[in-house]
Design a protein around this motif. Structure first.
Motif, PDB file in Angstrom:
ATOM      1  N   LYS A   9       0.817  -1.216   0.000  1.00  0.00           N
ATOM      2  CA  LYS A   9       0.000   0.000   0.000  1.00  0.00           C
ATOM      3  C   LYS A   9       0.852   1.267   0.000  1.00  0.00           C
ATOM      4  N   SER A  10       2.091   1.190   0.440  1.00  0.00           N
ATOM      5  CA  SER A  10       2.944   2.379   0.460  1.00  0.00           C
ATOM      6  C   SER A  10       3.371   2.726  -0.965  1.00  0.00           C
ATOM      7  N   ASP A  11       3.786   3.967  -1.137  1.00  0.00           N
ATOM      8  CA  ASP A  11       4.201   4.419  -2.466  1.00  0.00           C
ATOM      9  C   ASP A  11       5.392   3.619  -2.971  1.00  0.00           C
ATOM     10  N   ARG A  12       6.301   3.307  -2.061  1.00  0.00           N
ATOM     11  CA  ARG A  12       7.498   2.548  -2.436  1.00  0.00           C
ATOM     12  C   ARG A  12       7.142   1.152  -2.941  1.00  0.00           C
ATOM     13  N   MET A  13       6.247   0.469  -2.217  1.00  0.00           N
ATOM     14  CA  MET A  13       5.857  -0.889  -2.613  1.00  0.00           C
ATOM     15  C   MET A  13       5.061  -0.875  -3.916  1.00  0.00           C
ATOM     16  N   LYS A  14       4.191   0.122  -4.086  1.00  0.00           N
ATOM     17  CA  LYS A  14       3.422   0.214  -5.329  1.00  0.00           C
ATOM     18  C   LYS A  14       4.342   0.410  -6.533  1.00  0.00           C
ATOM     19  N   ALA A  15       5.329   1.287  -6.370  1.00  0.00           N
ATOM     20  CA  ALA A  15       6.248   1.557  -7.473  1.00  0.00           C
ATOM     21  C   ALA A  15       7.077   0.324  -7.815  1.00  0.00           C
ATOM     22  N   VAL A  16       7.601  -0.350  -6.791  1.00  0.00           N
ATOM     23  CA  VAL A  16       8.399  -1.561  -7.035  1.00  0.00           C
ATOM     24  C   VAL A  16       7.528  -2.652  -7.633  1.00  0.00           C
ATOM     25  N   GLY A  17       6.293  -2.786  -7.156  1.00  0.00           N
ATOM     26  CA  GLY A  17       5.388  -3.803  -7.700  1.00  0.00           C
ATOM     27  C   GLY A  17       5.074  -3.589  -9.163  1.00  0.00           C
TER      28      GLY A  17
END
Length: 138
Positions: A17-25
């Protein structure tokens, strides 16, 4: 083994849900389907990360054990021994000789996503807390 990276990419994409995880996903899902794990490994980072270390070790052990068991009881056909790198998971099962291998790969991928889910959520909470702390400092 390719479905392990695919499962990890799917888990990051679905449960981050974090911006970092969304971008990496978003960046890593297509390479993960083809067995390229570098965007995931260096994007989160996975190396020396105690939260991700446990499923990173457990999933391949479970995959091998279940694959061996299902093959030994005759539920899944034996592998032909074809090693194909950077090929999607269903296609590797078909190249190795049977649709049952492809179905096993799909099942193990789903199992891996379920195993990764709580660890990805824990890492995501850590990233959200880090972001909230940095915003409070600023």
């Amino acid at each position: 083994m390719l479905f392990f990276y695919t499962a990890f990419g799917i888990a990051v994409l679905l449960f981050g849900k974090s911006d970092r995880m969304k971008a990496v996903g978003k960046i890593s899902i297509v390479p993960a389907i083809f067995g390229i794990s570098e965007p995931l490994i260096f994007g989160l980072p996975v190396l020396l990360n105690p939260i991700i270390a446990l499923p990173w070790i457990i999933c391949p052990i479970i995959n091998f054990s279940l694959g061996y068991f299902l093959t030994s009881i005759g539920l899944v056909a034996r592998y032909a021994g074809v090693t194909v790198f950077n090929f999607p998971m269903i296609a590797t099962g078909l190249v190795n000789g049977s649709i049952s291998i492809a179905f096993m790969e799909i099942g193990l991928c789903i199992l891996d996503v379920i195993i990764f889910m709580p660890f990805i959520r824990a890492l995501d909470k850590k990233y959200q807390l880090e972001k909230a702390e940095s915003e409070q400092e600023a």
